[in-house]
Design a protein around this motif. Structure first.
Motif, PDB file in Angstrom:
ATOM      1  N   ASN A  54      31.407  25.150  31.380  1.00  0.00           N
ATOM      2  CA  ASN A  54      31.500  26.559  31.762  1.00  0.00           C
ATOM      3  C   ASN A  54      30.233  27.274  31.301  1.00  0.00           C
ATOM      4  O   ASN A  54      30.140  27.709  30.160  1.00  0.00           O
ATOM      5  N   LYS A  55      29.259  27.406  32.191  1.00  0.00           N
ATOM      6  CA  LYS A  55      27.951  28.001  31.852  1.00  0.00           C
ATOM      7  C   LYS A  55      28.075  29.454  31.376  1.00  0.00           C
ATOM      8  O   LYS A  55      27.173  29.964  30.725  1.00  0.00           O
ATOM      9  N   ASN A  56      29.195  30.115  31.691  1.00  0.00           N
ATOM     10  CA  ASN A  56      29.391  31.501  31.255  1.00  0.00           C
ATOM     11  C   ASN A  56      29.729  31.605  29.777  1.00  0.00           C
ATOM     12  O   ASN A  56      29.671  32.683  29.198  1.00  0.00           O
ATOM     13  N   GLU A  57      30.097  30.495  29.171  1.00  0.00           N
ATOM     14  CA  GLU A  57      30.401  30.463  27.733  1.00  0.00           C
ATOM     15  C   GLU A  57      29.118  30.065  27.007  1.00  0.00           C
ATOM     16  O   GLU A  57      28.772  28.888  26.910  1.00  0.00           O
ATOM     17  N   ASN A  58      28.382  31.079  26.529  1.00  0.00           N
ATOM     18  CA  ASN A  58      27.084  30.830  25.912  1.00  0.00           C
ATOM     19  C   ASN A  58      26.791  31.899  24.880  1.00  0.00           C
ATOM     20  O   ASN A  58      27.488  32.902  24.794  1.00  0.00           O
ATOM     21  N   GLY A  59      25.762  31.674  24.099  1.00  0.00           N
ATOM     22  CA  GLY A  59      25.372  32.640  23.080  1.00  0.00           C
ATOM     23  C   GLY A  59      24.426  32.029  22.066  1.00  0.00           C
ATOM     24  O   GLY A  59      23.805  30.994  22.319  1.00  0.00           O
ATOM     25  N   THR A  60      24.341  32.692  20.920  1.00  0.00           N
ATOM     26  CA  THR A  60      23.514  32.206  19.827  1.00  0.00           C
ATOM     27  C   THR A  60      24.318  32.263  18.541  1.00  0.00           C
ATOM     28  O   THR A  60      25.308  32.987  18.448  1.00  0.00           O
ATOM     29  N   PHE A  61      23.881  31.503  17.556  1.00  0.00           N
ATOM     30  CA  PHE A  61      24.489  31.565  16.234  1.00  0.00           C
ATOM     31  C   PHE A  61      23.429  31.250  15.189  1.00  0.00           C
ATOM     32  O   PHE A  61      22.398  30.661  15.490  1.00  0.00           O
ATOM     33  N   LEU A  62      23.700  31.672  13.966  1.00  0.00           N
ATOM     34  CA  LEU A  62      22.796  31.468  12.836  1.00  0.00           C
ATOM     35  C   LEU A  62      23.441  30.497  11.862  1.00  0.00           C
ATOM     36  O   LEU A  62      24.667  30.491  11.713  1.00  0.00           O
ATOM     37  N   CYS A  63      22.613  29.721  11.184  1.00  0.00           N
ATOM     38  CA  CYS A  63      23.159  28.884  10.124  1.00  0.00           C
ATOM     39  C   CYS A  63      22.098  28.619   9.066  1.00  0.00           C
ATOM     40  O   CYS A  63      20.899  28.727   9.322  1.00  0.00           O
ATOM     41  N   GLY A  64      22.576  28.290   7.885  1.00  0.00           N
ATOM     42  CA  GLY A  64      21.707  28.000   6.762  1.00  0.00           C
ATOM     43  C   GLY A  64      21.159  26.585   6.836  1.00  0.00           C
ATOM     44  O   GLY A  64      21.436  25.827   7.773  1.00  0.00           O
ATOM     45  N   SER A  65      20.403  26.209   5.835  1.00  0.00           N
ATOM     46  CA  SER A  65      19.699  24.922   5.818  1.00  0.00           C
ATOM     47  C   SER A  65      20.622  23.713   5.925  1.00  0.00           C
ATOM     48  O   SER A  65      20.320  22.768   6.658  1.00  0.00           O
ATOM     49  N   HIS A  66      21.735  23.730   5.214  1.00  0.00           N
ATOM     50  CA  HIS A  66      22.639  22.569   5.222  1.00  0.00           C
ATOM     51  C   HIS A  66      23.171  22.304   6.626  1.00  0.00           C
ATOM     52  O   HIS A  66      23.085  21.184   7.142  1.00  0.00           O
ATOM     53  N   GLU A  67      23.720  23.334   7.268  1.00  0.00           N
ATOM     54  CA  GLU A  67      24.274  23.179   8.606  1.00  0.00           C
ATOM     55  C   GLU A  67      23.172  22.876   9.627  1.00  0.00           C
ATOM     56  O   GLU A  67      23.350  22.058  10.530  1.00  0.00           O
TER      57      GLU A  67
END
Length: 126
Positions: A54-67
């Motif tokens: 489902n190409k409509n399900e998209n975005g960005t996320f942030l994570c720290g060094s471990h992840e």
């Protein structure tokens, strides 16, 4: 996207096209939360994702060094250079400067590519 647990990161890579966008140093007094819901302290990675079906399900996320290290391993992707908006021109070109893996390699940038990369990183910070 939640990514606190290793199993969830594996599922995310199976369900989504995950792409690292930036590796950024936090500005003083800047507050951001990772995909684990914890507050980021020093630096972070920004990833984009698009669901494979489902190409409509998209975005960005942030994570720290471990992840981020785990995501990069799952994606078989090398570390991105650390972007520090407060550093001088010379320092912002080093790869792995205190970053994931700890290596300190120098990347030679095409001036236009460097300017574009810095602009993208500034937009992410904003």
């Amino acid at each position: 996207m939640l990514c606190k647990y290793e199993t969830r990161r594996i599922e995310a890579v199976q369900e989504y096209h995950v792409t690292p966008i930036a590796h950024v140093k936090l500005l003083p007094s800047q507050k951001k939360r990772s995909c684990t819901k914890r507050e980021l302290k020093n630096k972070y990675y920004c990833f984009s994702y698009v669901h494979k079906k489902n190409k409509n399900e998209n975005g960005t996320f942030l994570c720290g060094s471990h992840e981020a290290t785990h995501f990069l391993e799952l994606l078989n992707h090398e570390d991105l250079p650390l972007f520090n908006p407060l550093s001088s021109e010379g320092t912002s070109q080093s790869v792995g400067e205190g970053g994931i893996g700890g290596a300190s390699n120098t990347r030679i940038w095409n001036p236009i590519a460097k300017e574009l990369s810095d602009t993208i990183n500034l937009l992410i910070i904003y």
